[in-house]
Design a protein around this motif. Sequence first.
Motif, short mmCIF file in Angstrom:
data_model
loop_
_atom_site.label_atom_id
_atom_site.label_comp_id
_atom_site.label_asym_id
_atom_site.label_seq_id
_atom_site.Cartn_x
_atom_site.Cartn_y
_atom_site.Cartn_z
N LEU A 6 101.27 -33.98 25.61
CA LEU A 6 100.90 -32.59 25.32
C LEU A 6 102.12 -31.68 25.23
CD1 LEU A 6 97.69 -32.32 27.51
CD2 LEU A 6 97.82 -32.24 25.01
N ALA A 7 103.11 -31.90 26.09
CA ALA A 7 104.34 -31.09 26.01
C ALA A 7 105.03 -31.29 24.66
CB ALA A 7 105.27 -31.45 27.15
N GLY A 8 105.02 -32.52 24.16
CA GLY A 8 105.63 -32.80 22.87
C GLY A 8 104.88 -32.18 21.70
N CYS A 9 103.60 -31.88 21.91
CA CYS A 9 102.77 -31.28 20.85
C CYS A 9 102.89 -29.75 20.78
CB CYS A 9 101.31 -31.66 21.05
SG CYS A 9 100.99 -33.40 20.72
N ARG A 10 103.54 -29.16 21.76
CA ARG A 10 103.62 -27.69 21.79
C ARG A 10 104.17 -27.09 20.49
NH1 ARG A 10 103.69 -23.64 26.06
NH2 ARG A 10 104.56 -21.77 25.13
N PRO A 11 105.27 -27.62 19.91
CA PRO A 11 105.75 -27.04 18.65
C PRO A 11 104.72 -27.12 17.52
CG PRO A 11 107.43 -28.45 19.63
CD PRO A 11 106.17 -28.66 20.42
N ILE A 12 103.95 -28.19 17.48
CA ILE A 12 102.92 -28.33 16.45
C ILE A 12 101.83 -27.28 16.65
CG2 ILE A 12 101.12 -29.87 15.56
CD1 ILE A 12 103.01 -32.21 16.43
N ILE A 13 101.42 -27.08 17.90
CA ILE A 13 100.39 -26.09 18.20
C ILE A 13 100.87 -24.70 17.82
CG2 ILE A 13 99.05 -25.02 20.06
CD1 ILE A 13 99.19 -27.82 21.48
N GLU A 14 102.11 -24.38 18.19
CA GLU A 14 102.66 -23.06 17.86
C GLU A 14 102.74 -22.86 16.35
OE1 GLU A 14 106.32 -23.24 20.06
OE2 GLU A 14 105.39 -22.40 21.87
N GLY B 268 100.73 -30.61 5.29
CA GLY B 268 101.91 -30.96 4.52
C GLY B 268 103.19 -30.42 5.12
N GLU B 269 103.09 -29.38 5.96
CA GLU B 269 104.26 -28.74 6.54
C GLU B 269 104.47 -29.06 8.01
OE1 GLU B 269 103.37 -24.64 5.90
OE2 GLU B 269 103.69 -24.76 3.74
N ALA B 270 103.45 -29.58 8.68
CA ALA B 270 103.51 -29.78 10.13
C ALA B 270 104.55 -30.83 10.51
CB ALA B 270 102.14 -30.21 10.66
N PRO B 271 105.27 -30.58 11.60
CA PRO B 271 106.23 -31.59 12.05
C PRO B 271 105.50 -32.78 12.66
CG PRO B 271 106.08 -29.79 13.63
CD PRO B 271 105.24 -29.40 12.44
N GLU B 272 106.18 -33.92 12.66
CA GLU B 272 105.64 -35.10 13.33
C GLU B 272 105.71 -34.88 14.83
OE1 GLU B 272 104.36 -38.05 12.07
OE2 GLU B 272 104.39 -37.03 10.14
N LEU C 25 95.11 -28.57 21.62
CA LEU C 25 95.08 -29.92 22.16
C LEU C 25 95.14 -29.71 23.66
CD1 LEU C 25 97.76 -31.58 19.86
CD2 LEU C 25 95.29 -31.78 19.67
N ALA C 26 94.14 -30.21 24.39
CA ALA C 26 94.04 -29.89 25.81
C ALA C 26 93.64 -31.10 26.64
CB ALA C 26 93.02 -28.77 26.01
#
Length: 94
Positions: free
Chosen positions: A19-27, A67-71, A40-41
């Motif tokens: 979840l910590a790694g997903c923070r940039p994607i969520i933002e 198409g723009e989201a980071p991995e 994501l929770a």
Amino acid sequence: MIIIAGRLDVDPAGRAEYLAGCRPIIEQARSADGCLDFVLAADPIEPGRINVYERWGSTEQLEQFRGEAPESPSAVPILDASVQRYEISAVGPP
């Protein structure tokens, strides 16, 4: 309106890291054009479960974000997933 909802299952010991790694994607998602909600929770009952919920104004806006989201930079593997896409034609009060 498009809703993406479901679950991801990871090793319970790695859920916080995932979840910590997903923070940039969520933002990034929350600031994207057409994103009405994105989360994501951690599930409060199942220790390896992550609940997925996204709400988008249109298919085009969702696809543009995809198409723009980071991995996801997380090294924590997803063990199982069940995520569905729902196309909503009407919305009203509960």
